[in-house]
Scaffold this active site. Structure first.
Site, PDB file in Angstrom:
ATOM      1  N   CYS A 150       3.745   6.740 -16.679  1.00 53.89           N
ATOM      2  CA  CYS A 150       4.072   7.405 -17.936  1.00 53.89           C
ATOM      3  C   CYS A 150       4.416   6.369 -18.997  1.00 53.89           C
ATOM      4  O   CYS A 150       5.170   5.432 -18.754  1.00 53.89           O
ATOM      5  CB  CYS A 150       5.221   8.386 -17.830  1.00 53.89           C
TER       6      CYS A 150
ATOM      7  N   ARG B   6      -0.416   2.980 -17.952  1.00 54.83           N
ATOM      8  CA  ARG B   6       0.774   3.461 -17.242  1.00 54.83           C
ATOM      9  C   ARG B   6       0.576   4.868 -16.678  1.00 54.83           C
ATOM     10  O   ARG B   6       1.410   5.358 -15.914  1.00 54.83           O
ATOM     11  CB  ARG B   6       1.971   3.472 -18.192  1.00 54.83           C
TER      12      ARG B   6
ATOM     13  N   TRP C 173       1.642  10.197 -16.001  1.00 57.83           N
ATOM     14  CA  TRP C 173       1.268  10.072 -14.587  1.00 57.83           C
ATOM     15  C   TRP C 173       2.090  11.144 -13.881  1.00 57.83           C
ATOM     16  O   TRP C 173       3.307  11.046 -13.823  1.00 57.83           O
ATOM     17  CB  TRP C 173       1.612   8.681 -14.073  1.00 57.83           C
TER      18      TRP C 173
ATOM     19  N   ASN D  39       9.795   9.720 -19.141  1.00 60.90           N
ATOM     20  CA  ASN D  39       9.231   8.999 -17.995  1.00 60.90           C
ATOM     21  C   ASN D  39      10.330   8.923 -16.952  1.00 60.90           C
ATOM     22  O   ASN D  39      11.417   8.439 -17.246  1.00 60.90           O
ATOM     23  CB  ASN D  39       8.808   7.595 -18.465  1.00 60.90           C
ATOM     24  N   GLY D  40      10.070   9.420 -15.748  1.00 57.40           N
ATOM     25  CA  GLY D  40      11.097   9.399 -14.707  1.00 57.40           C
ATOM     26  C   GLY D  40      11.110  10.716 -13.964  1.00 57.40           C
ATOM     27  O   GLY D  40      10.174  11.516 -14.071  1.00 57.40           O
TER      28      GLY D  40
ATOM     29  N   GLU E 232      -5.316  -7.583   1.094  1.00 55.39           N
ATOM     30  CA  GLU E 232      -5.443  -7.429  -0.354  1.00 55.39           C
ATOM     31  C   GLU E 232      -6.878  -7.072  -0.747  1.00 55.39           C
ATOM     32  O   GLU E 232      -7.100  -6.227  -1.621  1.00 55.39           O
ATOM     33  CB  GLU E 232      -4.969  -8.722  -1.041  1.00 55.39           C
TER      34      GLU E 232
ATOM     35  N   LYS F 280      -7.879  -3.747  -2.839  1.00 50.69           N
ATOM     36  CA  LYS F 280      -8.636  -3.790  -4.106  1.00 50.69           C
ATOM     37  C   LYS F 280      -9.810  -2.825  -4.043  1.00 50.69           C
ATOM     38  O   LYS F 280     -10.045  -2.056  -4.968  1.00 50.69           O
ATOM     39  CB  LYS F 280      -9.175  -5.191  -4.399  1.00 50.69           C
TER      40      LYS F 280
ATOM     41  N   GLU G 229      -8.632   0.974  -4.005  1.00 52.30           N
ATOM     42  CA  GLU G 229      -8.046   1.588  -5.199  1.00 52.30           C
ATOM     43  C   GLU G 229      -9.033   1.762  -6.334  1.00 52.30           C
ATOM     44  O   GLU G 229      -8.871   2.665  -7.140  1.00 52.30           O
ATOM     45  CB  GLU G 229      -6.751   0.887  -5.645  1.00 52.30           C
TER      46      GLU G 229
ATOM     47  N   HIS H 179      -7.994  -5.068  19.859  1.00 52.55           N
ATOM     48  CA  HIS H 179      -7.018  -4.209  20.545  1.00 52.55           C
ATOM     49  C   HIS H 179      -7.162  -2.734  20.149  1.00 52.55           C
ATOM     50  O   HIS H 179      -6.258  -1.943  20.388  1.00 52.55           O
ATOM     51  CB  HIS H 179      -5.599  -4.703  20.261  1.00 52.55           C
TER      52      HIS H 179
ATOM     53  N   LYS I 296      -0.245   1.872 -13.438  1.00 57.31           N
ATOM     54  CA  LYS I 296      -0.002   0.437 -13.323  1.00 57.31           C
ATOM     55  C   LYS I 296       1.398   0.132 -12.793  1.00 57.31           C
ATOM     56  O   LYS I 296       1.581  -0.731 -11.956  1.00 57.31           O
ATOM     57  CB  LYS I 296      -0.202  -0.196 -14.702  1.00 57.31           C
TER      58      LYS I 296
END
Ligand code: M6R
Length: 618
Positions: free
Chosen positions: A2, A27, A75, A101-102, A491, A495, A498, A514, A613
């Site tokens: 947000c 955001r 968001w 935002n929150g 990583e 990448k 996402e 295994h 983000k």
């Protein structure tokens, strides 16, 4: 997570808000909206979806006039993305508009009380409840003696009832020259202009207008007009207000000629690695030096153990940090997911230091870990990119990455900068213990060579694209490696996941046998990181196991390795470096690989679905 913007000045508010929201869109992009004060009314425009697909059209067809307003890009937390759940939200009287935002944790209890009092709600969000609560307090205050600060006082009254986190901005038709902002847990800054002032979640939104900002602290409540701003604190008698100068320009957060921010940021890495090294390499002392650790040599020497806490990509950097610090400094390191560290009550010996890693410096889980360590009396250091962010301000000391604004939701350059800074830190700690001057010089020289080597890697972009397109339709991927590159395999898989929505698993090449090897078949490609390091022969043996099961292999290998060509379908070569620095170089082709697969599949790489983000809720 947000983005909020507020404007009070002499310009038309809506273009300022819209432009600011575009710069905050990384955001969150589930929906966006603005509220602008007109002639005794508040005009709201809001729409589901990305700004240019929704809100921009809405404002074009139904313009809003006025020079005071607030905006929001969402968001979703409470309530699915839809027009009704978009911010701003109005109170019952429709005089007050709120962006937030929150998360308001006790919103349901408050909502039940307001419903009983006759309030009607149009959304399923916690923010609408907050708007109604502020409205209720405003009405009470106004029925007494109405003052110029009535809105501020009503916001304070409401926030005293609230459990949860917020960065918010509020406007009211009856106080047409004022925006009230408040923060607890979610970032908020004041931008100081000339005859105009701003509120914003982060500096990107307002850097085109001003370089002077005030970072608000938790429980601060700000009253912002065209001519001034006042800050009070709900917890203490006086608020700490410090004006800071931004260290970047609006152009730094522009895409330029690149098709996406992610690609621009990948290509910036020779420069960002240089920036992370600048002024920190001490050849004479064969060590690294830092300005902001705020620890004496004696204190650094007395560290017995380091716990590194982080989230997402920064957590992968932490895993590399563990290898680096343990090898160079022989200091025991433990890596924790920030969210686990906070709540599992792990024992911390006396001389343990917590090190948190965060690009944004606002990740709620990571911030909570930092606060928990401090609460328990431990020193907490941070490696952070965003200057002035909450983690940067609350840590006892730290190191900035100096990577510049990272706008692409998928972290790239900040990851490589974190690895660079961790390498320097490991040398610094090592030289206080057992690392020889000769070995330290070797590491420092290899670090200084990295920018040129990354440049050389970036020249392979077209070849990496060709390989990526070849595998773009695969539905599952493995990313495998060992040793220093094991975290890079994790990583690489993150990448790809996402931004392309392909299922990808990062795994230890040795651990595969295994169990997960059962998933290998001719349709499941494996990206194998197999540089010529101390693990080479063992990794090659693991690779042979995949090969034997007909799994296609894309190898990331060291230049000059001809053997690998015989066992891999495709090879991307890395320049030669020392083993501990392979992760810095190996990250780059994996970023490009994920990028080209995602674009080949038509995905919006800068705004992947469901992501934001900066994740400022726990
Ligand atoms: O800002 P931070 O480094 O604290 O962010 C942590 C994660 O949210 C972040 O790395 C996330 O995993 C990114 N989307 C990775 O590309």
């Amino acid at each position: 997570m947000c983005g909020i913007i507020g404007y009070v000045g002499k310009k038309a508010a809506s273009p300022v808000l819209l432009e600011g929201l575009r710069r905050l869109e990384y955001r969150g992009y589930d929906s966006s909206g603005v509220a602008v004060l007109g002639n005794s009314t508040v005009e709201v425009r809001k729409k589901k979806g990305k700004i240019d697909e929704g809100l921009a059209h809405e404002i074009q067809s139904r313009p809003v006039n006025g020079d005071v307003g607030i905006g929001h890009t969402r968001w979703a937390t409470h309530g699915p993305p839809c027009d009704e759940n978009s911010h701003p939200h109005l109170d019952q009287s429709e005089k007050i508009a709120v962006v937030h935002n929150g998360v308001i944790e006790n919103f349901d209890v408050l909502k039940q009380r307001l419903l009983k009092a006759g309030h009607q709600f149009h959304s399923t969000t916690d923010t609408e409840v907050l708007a109604h609560l502020i409205g209720e307090h405003y009405a009470k205050r106004r029925s007494g003696k109405s003052e110029s600060n009535t809105l501020t006082l009503a916001v304070c009254d409401a926030l005293r009832e609230v459990i949860g986190t917020y960065g918010l901005a509020v406007i009211c038709t009856e106080q047409p020259d004022v925006i009230v902002g408040a923060r607890r847990g979610s970032p908020l800054i004041i931008g100081i202009g000339d005859g105009e002032n701003f509120l914003a979640s982060d500096a990107n939104a307002i850097v085109a207008h001003t370089q002077r900002v005030v970072y608000l602290n938790d429980y601060d409540v700000a009253t912002v007009t065209r001519a001034r701003f006042d800050v009070m604190n709900l917890g203490t008698d006086t608020a700490k207000v410090q004006i800071s100068q931004l260290e970047f320009q609006a152009e730094d957060s522009q895409r330029g000629d690149f098709e996406h921010f992610m690609l621009k940021e990948i290509f910036e890495q020779p420069r960002t690695v240089e920036n992370a090294l600048r002024g920190r390499v001490d050849h004479e002392g064969a060590t690294a030096r830092f300005g902001g650790l705020n620890m004496s040599s004696a204190e650094l020497r007395s560290i017995e153990r380091i716990v590194i806490a982080a989230s997402g990509t920064s957590w992968h950097a932490a895993l590399v940090g563990e290898y680096l610090i343990e090898e160079f400094a022989h200091l025991p390191v433990e890596v924790e997911f920030a969210h686990e560290f906070c709540y599992r009550n792990a024992p911390l010996q006396r001389d343990t230091v917590l090190l948190v890693l965060s690009q944004s410096g606002e990740t709620a889980d990571t911030l909570a870990a930092l606060r928990e360590a401090k609460r328990r009396g431990h020193r907490a250091l941070a490696i952070v990119n965003v200057v002035g962010s909450t983690i940067a301000r609350e840590s006892d000391g730290g190191i900035y990455m100096h990577a510049g604004p990272e706008i692409g939701v998928a972290s790239t350059k900040a990851f490589v900068s974190t690895l660079t800074v961790l390498s320097l830190l490991a040398v610094h700690l090592g030289r206080m213990r057992m690392l020889s001057a000769g070995r330290a010089q070797e590491i420092l020289k290899a670090l200084e060579a990295a920018p040129k080597q990354i440049e050389a890697l970036l020249k392979q972009n077209e070849e990496i694209k060709r390989i990526a397109v070849k595998y773009a339709q695969a539905e599952d991927f493995f990313f495998l490696s060992r040793g220093y590159n094991f975290p890079i395999a994790l990583e690489g898989a993150l990448k790809l996941k996402e931004i392309s929505y392909i299922h990808a698993e990062g795994y230890s090449a040795a651990e595969m046998k295994h169990g997960p090897i059962a998933l290998i078949d001719s349709k499941t490609p494996t990206v194998f990181l197999v540089p010529q390091d101390s693990m080479y022969d063992k990794t090659m043996a693991n690779l042979a196991m995949i090969r034997a099961r007909k799994g296609p292999i894309i190898a990331i290998a060291t230049e000059g390795d001809e053997q690998i060509r015989k066992v891999a379908e495709d090879v991307i070569y890395l320049p030669k470096t020392i083993e501990p620095l392979n992760p810095i170089l190996a990250s780059v082709p994996l970023q490009l690989f994920a990028y080209h697969i995602a674009t080949a599949r038509g995905c919006d790489v800068d705004k992947p679905r469901n992501l934001a983000k900066s994740v400022t809720v726990e």
